[in-house]
Design a protein around this motif. Sequence first.
Motif, PDB file in Angstrom:
ATOM      1  N   UNK A 231       0.595  -0.779   0.140  1.00 13.73           N
ATOM      2  CA  UNK A 231      -0.155  -0.023   0.378  1.00 13.73           C
ATOM      3  C   UNK A 231       0.689   1.476  -0.041  1.00 13.73           C
ATOM      4  N   UNK A 232       1.729   1.344   0.719  1.00  8.56           N
ATOM      5  CA  UNK A 232       3.136   2.308   1.170  1.00  8.56           C
ATOM      6  C   UNK A 232       3.609   2.248  -0.687  1.00  8.56           C
ATOM      7  N   UNK A 233       3.821   1.326  -1.168  1.00  9.44           N
ATOM      8  CA  UNK A 233       4.685   1.076  -2.644  1.00  9.44           C
ATOM      9  C   UNK A 233       4.027   1.685  -3.026  1.00  9.44           C
ATOM     10  N   UNK A 234       2.893   1.431  -3.271  1.00 11.73           N
ATOM     11  CA  UNK A 234       1.380   2.163  -4.812  1.00 11.73           C
ATOM     12  C   UNK A 234       1.364   3.802  -4.576  1.00 11.73           C
ATOM     13  N   UNK A 235       1.354   4.290  -2.705  1.00 14.48           N
ATOM     14  CA  UNK A 235       0.914   5.576  -3.057  1.00 14.48           C
ATOM     15  C   UNK A 235       2.542   6.487  -3.057  1.00 14.48           C
ATOM     16  N   UNK A 316       5.705  12.728  -0.036  1.00 11.18           N
ATOM     17  CA  UNK A 316       4.482  13.168  -0.491  1.00 11.18           C
ATOM     18  C   UNK A 316       4.774  14.694   0.677  1.00 11.18           C
ATOM     19  N   UNK A 317       5.912  14.504   1.212  1.00  7.84           N
ATOM     20  CA  UNK A 317       6.713  15.834   1.178  1.00  7.84           C
ATOM     21  C   UNK A 317       6.867  17.271   0.037  1.00  7.84           C
ATOM     22  N   UNK A 318       7.665  15.919  -0.665  1.00  5.86           N
ATOM     23  CA  UNK A 318       7.982  16.276  -1.686  1.00  5.86           C
ATOM     24  C   UNK A 318       7.234  17.268  -2.909  1.00  5.86           C
ATOM     25  N   UNK A 319       5.684  15.868  -2.194  1.00  2.00           N
ATOM     26  CA  UNK A 319       4.471  16.297  -3.726  1.00  2.00           C
ATOM     27  C   UNK A 319       3.666  17.777  -2.784  1.00  2.00           C
ATOM     28  N   UNK A 320       4.032  17.885  -1.585  1.00  2.00           N
ATOM     29  CA  UNK A 320       3.051  18.690  -0.986  1.00  2.00           C
ATOM     30  C   UNK A 320       3.847  20.485  -1.212  1.00  2.00           C
ATOM     31  N   UNK A 321       5.520  20.267  -1.364  1.00  2.00           N
ATOM     32  CA  UNK A 321       6.024  21.313  -2.221  1.00  2.00           C
ATOM     33  C   UNK A 321       5.483  22.121  -3.148  1.00  2.00           C
TER      34      UNK A 321
END
Length: 605
Positions: A231-235, A316-321
């Motif tokens: 699940x973490x891998x796909x996310x 996720x953090x890079x995506x958020x930025x």
Amino acid sequence: MATNKKPKFKEKIVALYDSVFEGKTARANFWNEFFLIRPKRDALIAKIKSLLKPKYLHVLVQQSVRSCVEGNSFQKVNALQTLSTIVIGLGEKFTPDHCYEFLEYMFGFDTADDRISELCAAFFDLTSSKNEPIVRSLSIALLVTSLSVRNQMEKNILGERILTSAGFDIEQILNLFSSVTLLSKELLGSSISFGTLCIHMLACMLRMERHPKLIVQQMSCLDSALALDGLGYVIENELSDKIAKALRVPLESQSSSLSSFILGSSEPEMVKVEVASAALVTLLTIVKVNRNFIPVLCHWRAREESAHGNPPLATFLEYTSLVQQNMKIMERKAATHHFANCFLHDQSVKFRLRVHRAPARHRNIPTEEASPNTFAAWILQICCEFLVSHLMKDFPLGVHQMALGIIHRLLIYQKRSKCRLNFDWSLVLQSLVLLLKFVCSNQNSLRNRHANSDIQQLVKTALVVVNIFICCGDQIFMGTADYDKLYYELIRVTSVFDKVEQYAISQREKPSESCRGFELDNLVFNVRQIQSYFNKLLTNSQTPQQILSLIQENYSYINLRFLDGLENFVKLNQEHVIDDIVPDLIANSRKMLPFDMVVYKKLCS
């Protein structure tokens, strides 16, 4: 004169559709032949829309389900595409309010429960490892079609009946993420992987079912390391794909942006990034309900299909930025419980992260590579970047409150656990000062767009964070030099806090707001004490080093208040954030259905 008109050519599958809806299916091997021919979606949808009675459609649905179970790989693929097309056609034929008619035409209302149970049994048989990967993918696509056929999840009668069917096994759905072929995409001949289909299916299920939330309950109990890792891998893979796509800017776009910037005709263009709706809905839900998923967020996991493996939280953090630049969405990603914060502040888990900053003419974007740091440090940096880059006319007050809430929660954890973070805290203070300056200077225009109580709460939260630095900095800062810099910065921005104090006084003078005004006045007291004391001792000729020495010599002479309630924070409801993503989730789910991408050459009979 008689003219000989040639009969219009009709494809064989279209002729077979005519036979089905005229009831001419009695000849031997009709259905075997029917499901060996690739479906024609537009023709079948047109037939469904023109139907007046559902009798022959029932036959087609039953034979499609039967072929899914008994047919060969070609027939299973075509039967799955036929069922998906029927769902889409009925969705276009009937409005969301016609729930009875939808079920009546597809299954027959009285026998719907039995037919749906048979469909569920066929679905789980098709997703087993004994089938071809393309068959497994199309079976997932059929469920995604059923769950996303309506724009409003609560009006999707088909999806609701499937999820509440006795034959629907949620545990088997979650175990699909244990598959080692999650990123396999070659058999579909497209960029859509098996994991992408699975994550969209799970996200739609999470937003579909509300009473009771059996799926959420199952997710909270999920303890399979392989399933959680998958699940973490796909996310992580979904977010990485969105980042890569956003940064893949065409050359023409770059040159036009550069010329417009040089000529001054427009502001620098922001990077446009798609909303990874399925990954975000799933991530926000599982972090909230499953403690076992927290370690997966913060550790590297590499699988056979990929040579690299980034922690999902780092991606996720890079995506958020990136995504915060055009202000489509900014997620509240600070966990409030001790267990999650342990991973965020773990000094043994440090990494480099690309923090994408919005281009602006008044500042230079740093080009040097940042040194490795903890998750908590990167979260703080992203929040500060949001605060300073979104001081705009269309002020997103709610998201600013979220960003401040994240900073506040991280500081509370550091104070309670005596955890000192190696971070440039002046970055946080400067962001708070710029935010306070903007709000207090533009309070009249902000009141036209936001409630006065919300503006007060934003100012209060910013002042609370400043007071945590003043009162509890000895438990947060790495050394006394950070305290010296804090006092230096507060003295330097005296004019900003003049405006903050005036704002507090104006609120205190209003009878309906006097209580909150006194609260703001109390929070600004320590800052004003520091500023008033040192401003008496400073002269224009003093250098910054002399000012720092003066600060060090006079700590004990300042009268400050130790304020109560600095650790109290307002709990934010993330449900409305998820609800905002649902329209994108439905649109993306429909867009990525792979019915036109099937590569028949790679099928074996």
